[in-house]
Design a protein around this motif. Structure first.
Motif, PDB file in Angstrom:
ATOM      1  N   GLN A  42      24.440  90.297   5.008  1.00 44.20           N
ATOM      2  CA  GLN A  42      24.717  89.024   5.684  1.00 44.20           C
ATOM      3  C   GLN A  42      24.515  87.819   4.765  1.00 44.20           C
ATOM      4  O   GLN A  42      24.758  86.682   5.165  1.00 44.20           O
ATOM      5  CB  GLN A  42      23.801  88.881   6.904  1.00 44.20           C
ATOM      6  N   GLY A  43      24.070  88.070   3.532  1.00 45.68           N
ATOM      7  CA  GLY A  43      23.867  86.985   2.580  1.00 45.68           C
ATOM      8  C   GLY A  43      22.586  86.212   2.790  1.00 45.68           C
ATOM      9  O   GLY A  43      22.446  85.094   2.283  1.00 45.68           O
ATOM     10  N   ARG A  44      21.635  86.774   3.513  1.00 44.97           N
ATOM     11  CA  ARG A  44      20.387  86.066   3.815  1.00 44.97           C
ATOM     12  C   ARG A  44      19.371  86.149   2.673  1.00 44.97           C
ATOM     13  O   ARG A  44      18.367  85.452   2.682  1.00 44.97           O
ATOM     14  CB  ARG A  44      19.755  86.622   5.097  1.00 44.97           C
ATOM     15  N   VAL A  45      19.630  87.025   1.687  1.00 47.47           N
ATOM     16  CA  VAL A  45      18.648  87.269   0.632  1.00 47.47           C
ATOM     17  C   VAL A  45      19.157  86.744  -0.705  1.00 47.47           C
ATOM     18  O   VAL A  45      20.282  87.058  -1.119  1.00 47.47           O
ATOM     19  CB  VAL A  45      18.332  88.772   0.515  1.00 47.47           C
ATOM     20  N   LEU A  46      18.334  85.948  -1.364  1.00 46.94           N
ATOM     21  CA  LEU A  46      18.652  85.416  -2.688  1.00 46.94           C
ATOM     22  C   LEU A  46      17.667  85.977  -3.708  1.00 46.94           C
ATOM     23  O   LEU A  46      16.470  86.094  -3.426  1.00 46.94           O
ATOM     24  CB  LEU A  46      18.575  83.895  -2.717  1.00 46.94           C
ATOM     25  N   VAL A  47      18.172  86.330  -4.885  1.00 45.93           N
ATOM     26  CA  VAL A  47      17.318  86.757  -5.986  1.00 45.93           C
ATOM     27  C   VAL A  47      17.593  85.830  -7.155  1.00 45.93           C
ATOM     28  O   VAL A  47      18.719  85.754  -7.649  1.00 45.93           O
ATOM     29  CB  VAL A  47      17.593  88.226  -6.378  1.00 45.93           C
ATOM     30  N   ASN A  48      16.583  85.097  -7.550  1.00 44.89           N
ATOM     31  CA  ASN A  48      16.702  84.123  -8.640  1.00 44.89           C
ATOM     32  C   ASN A  48      17.835  83.129  -8.379  1.00 44.89           C
ATOM     33  O   ASN A  48      18.587  82.750  -9.284  1.00 44.89           O
ATOM     34  CB  ASN A  48      16.924  84.836  -9.973  1.00 44.89           C
ATOM     35  N   GLY A  49      17.958  82.727  -7.107  1.00 46.72           N
ATOM     36  CA  GLY A  49      18.933  81.714  -6.738  1.00 46.72           C
ATOM     37  C   GLY A  49      20.327  82.207  -6.466  1.00 46.72           C
ATOM     38  O   GLY A  49      21.207  81.430  -6.089  1.00 46.72           O
ATOM     39  N   GLU A  50      20.573  83.512  -6.630  1.00 43.74           N
ATOM     40  CA  GLU A  50      21.900  84.072  -6.406  1.00 43.74           C
ATOM     41  C   GLU A  50      21.870  85.036  -5.228  1.00 43.74           C
ATOM     42  O   GLU A  50      20.888  85.738  -5.006  1.00 43.74           O
ATOM     43  CB  GLU A  50      22.403  84.794  -7.655  1.00 43.74           C
ATOM     44  N   THR A  51      22.969  85.070  -4.483  1.00 41.03           N
ATOM     45  CA  THR A  51      23.057  85.960  -3.327  1.00 41.03           C
ATOM     46  C   THR A  51      22.965  87.411  -3.777  1.00 41.03           C
ATOM     47  O   THR A  51      23.699  87.839  -4.673  1.00 41.03           O
ATOM     48  CB  THR A  51      24.375  85.740  -2.572  1.00 41.03           C
ATOM     49  N   ALA A  52      22.059  88.151  -3.171  1.00 37.43           N
ATOM     50  CA  ALA A  52      21.827  89.535  -3.571  1.00 37.43           C
ATOM     51  C   ALA A  52      22.893  90.461  -2.997  1.00 37.43           C
ATOM     52  O   ALA A  52      23.593  90.127  -2.038  1.00 37.43           O
ATOM     53  CB  ALA A  52      20.448  89.981  -3.098  1.00 37.43           C
ATOM     54  N   THR A  53      23.006  91.618  -3.598  1.00 39.18           N
ATOM     55  CA  THR A  53      23.914  92.654  -3.107  1.00 39.18           C
ATOM     56  C   THR A  53      23.102  93.922  -2.865  1.00 39.18           C
ATOM     57  O   THR A  53      22.039  94.123  -3.474  1.00 39.18           O
ATOM     58  CB  THR A  53      25.035  92.952  -4.109  1.00 39.18           C
ATOM     59  N   ILE A  54      23.602  94.771  -1.984  1.00 48.21           N
ATOM     60  CA  ILE A  54      22.912  96.021  -1.691  1.00 48.21           C
ATOM     61  C   ILE A  54      22.862  96.875  -2.963  1.00 48.21           C
ATOM     62  O   ILE A  54      23.866  97.055  -3.642  1.00 48.21           O
ATOM     63  CB  ILE A  54      23.633  96.779  -0.563  1.00 48.21           C
ATOM     64  N   GLY A  61       9.005  89.714 -11.992  1.00 49.72           N
ATOM     65  CA  GLY A  61       9.420  88.405 -12.481  1.00 49.72           C
ATOM     66  C   GLY A  61      10.508  87.741 -11.667  1.00 49.72           C
ATOM     67  O   GLY A  61      10.897  86.590 -11.945  1.00 49.72           O
ATOM     68  N   ASP A  62      11.027  88.410 -10.654  1.00 55.64           N
ATOM     69  CA  ASP A  62      12.133  87.874  -9.860  1.00 55.64           C
ATOM     70  C   ASP A  62      11.612  87.032  -8.691  1.00 55.64           C
ATOM     71  O   ASP A  62      10.582  87.341  -8.093  1.00 55.64           O
ATOM     72  CB  ASP A  62      13.003  89.004  -9.319  1.00 55.64           C
ATOM     73  N   VAL A  63      12.365  85.984  -8.373  1.00 56.13           N
ATOM     74  CA  VAL A  63      12.047  85.131  -7.228  1.00 56.13           C
ATOM     75  C   VAL A  63      12.985  85.516  -6.086  1.00 56.13           C
ATOM     76  O   VAL A  63      14.206  85.385  -6.202  1.00 56.13           O
ATOM     77  CB  VAL A  63      12.223  83.638  -7.575  1.00 56.13           C
ATOM     78  N   VAL A  64      12.417  86.009  -5.002  1.00 57.43           N
ATOM     79  CA  VAL A  64      13.199  86.498  -3.864  1.00 57.43           C
ATOM     80  C   VAL A  64      12.978  85.582  -2.677  1.00 57.43           C
ATOM     81  O   VAL A  64      11.831  85.259  -2.335  1.00 57.43           O
ATOM     82  CB  VAL A  64      12.804  87.948  -3.508  1.00 57.43           C
ATOM     83  N   LYS A  65      14.073  85.166  -2.059  1.00 55.75           N
ATOM     84  CA  LYS A  65      13.994  84.333  -0.856  1.00 55.75           C
ATOM     85  C   LYS A  65      14.795  84.979   0.265  1.00 55.75           C
ATOM     86  O   LYS A  65      15.878  85.505   0.033  1.00 55.75           O
ATOM     87  CB  LYS A  65      14.519  82.925  -1.134  1.00 55.75           C
ATOM     88  N   VAL A  66      14.244  84.918   1.469  1.00 50.86           N
ATOM     89  CA  VAL A  66      14.915  85.425   2.666  1.00 50.86           C
ATOM     90  C   VAL A  66      15.068  84.269   3.635  1.00 50.86           C
ATOM     91  O   VAL A  66      14.069  83.660   4.043  1.00 50.86           O
ATOM     92  CB  VAL A  66      14.119  86.572   3.324  1.00 50.86           C
ATOM     93  N   SER A  67      16.315  83.960   3.968  1.00 46.96           N
ATOM     94  CA  SER A  67      16.622  82.828   4.862  1.00 46.96           C
ATOM     95  C   SER A  67      15.959  81.538   4.369  1.00 46.96           C
ATOM     96  O   SER A  67      15.436  80.746   5.148  1.00 46.96           O
ATOM     97  CB  SER A  67      16.178  83.144   6.297  1.00 46.96           C
TER      98      SER A  67
END
Length: 281
Positions: A42-54, A61-67
């Motif tokens: 659904q595109g709710r997860v970002l890794v280092n500022g970029e939309t993550a993929t399955i 060292g990665d920055v992960v954001k959810v919503s």
């Protein structure tokens, strides 16, 4: 440090641990892997500022954001650990209590690089089996309603159930928050006005067992959880005591939950001196 030495250090440094994003999110206790995959799709997860993929992999060292909110993932300890604790009445299931009351977390051993996650709750006046794990995915699998994990209780009631009442409890009764039912219910003795029953239920709504008995005008005077899923409370584990499951039992729980076993480790656990191994169903 000079540039050459810095480059050499980077080239020879051990590779940072990484794992698939959906697994790391599930391990953090946000939900099941399937739910995490849906969030990623659904595109709710970002890794280092970029939309993550399955299938994306993440590391320390990665920055992960959810919503939009940052999520801190744990990579230090891959082992799944399970601890069982005999909760006493008067303890609450929370990490911090503004009123300063005793909490179940006060009695747990401290961890480095991980945290204990409570599998379900017991209310203030209920005692018995509490399960804690370092795996958010395991906790979710044990708690999520769709997995229909059995909870077994010993119930002391002021009064007595009739055969008709038991039949209604097994068929289902309407509570304020919807239908509820027991999977099994049988008499387990008692004296005078008090009667004991052993009941099994497949969900954990607030005060559900008590409310089922109150539906028939019966007051629960004692409620003890004696089993949660495949783990039963050892009779020798007294109130306030805890013990950690050994590798073999952890592997069996993970297999029961349809999860791959974690790396094996040698442990003597943290049994109190009168405790024995928990029974597995």
């Amino acid at each position: 440090m000079g540039r050459a030495a810095s480059r050499l250090q980077q080239a020879t440094a051990p590779e940072a641990p990484s794992e698939r994003l959906q697994k790391a999110l599930a391990s953090a206790g946000l939900g099941s892997r399937r739910e995490m995959e849906e969030w990623i799709a659904q595109g709710r997860v970002l890794v280092n500022g970029e939309t993550a993929t399955i299938g994306s992999k993440v590391g320390p060292g990665d920055v992960v954001k959810v919503s939009g909110r940052r999520v801190y993932l744990r990579f230090e300890d891959k082992r799944t650990r399970i601890l069982i604790y005999h909760k006493s009445e008067g303890e609450i299931v929370t990490r911090d209590d503004p009123e300063g009351r005793a909490t179940v977390f006060d009695a747990l051993p401290k961890l480095r690089g991980a945290k204990w996650i409570a599998v379900g709750r017991l209310d203030y006046n209920t005692d018995g089996l509490m399960i804690f794990t370092t795996s958010g995915e395991l906790a979710n699998n044990l708690m999520h309603p769709r997995f229909e994990v059995e909870r077994e209780y010993a119930v002391r009631v002021l009064g007595e159930l009739t055969e008709e009442m038991i039949a209604q409890l097994l068929a289902g009764v309407e509570l304020d928050d919807g239908m509820a039912q027991l999977q099994s219910c049988f008499a387990a003795g008692g004296e005078g006005a008090n009667r004991w029953y052993r009941v099994v239920i497949k969900e954990g709504r607030k005060r559900e067992v008590r409310r089922l008995f109150e539906h028939f005008g019966l007051t629960v005077s004692r409620l003890t959880r004696i089993r949660f899923g495949p783990i039963a409370l050892p009779p020798q584990l007294r109130r306030g005591q805890k013990m950690e499951l050994e590798d073999e039992l952890v592997a069996r729980v993970l297999e029961w939950a349809e999860m791959a076993p974690s790396p094996r480790r040698h442990t003597r656990g943290v049994p109190d001196k009168h405790s024995r191994k928990p029974r597995m169903r």
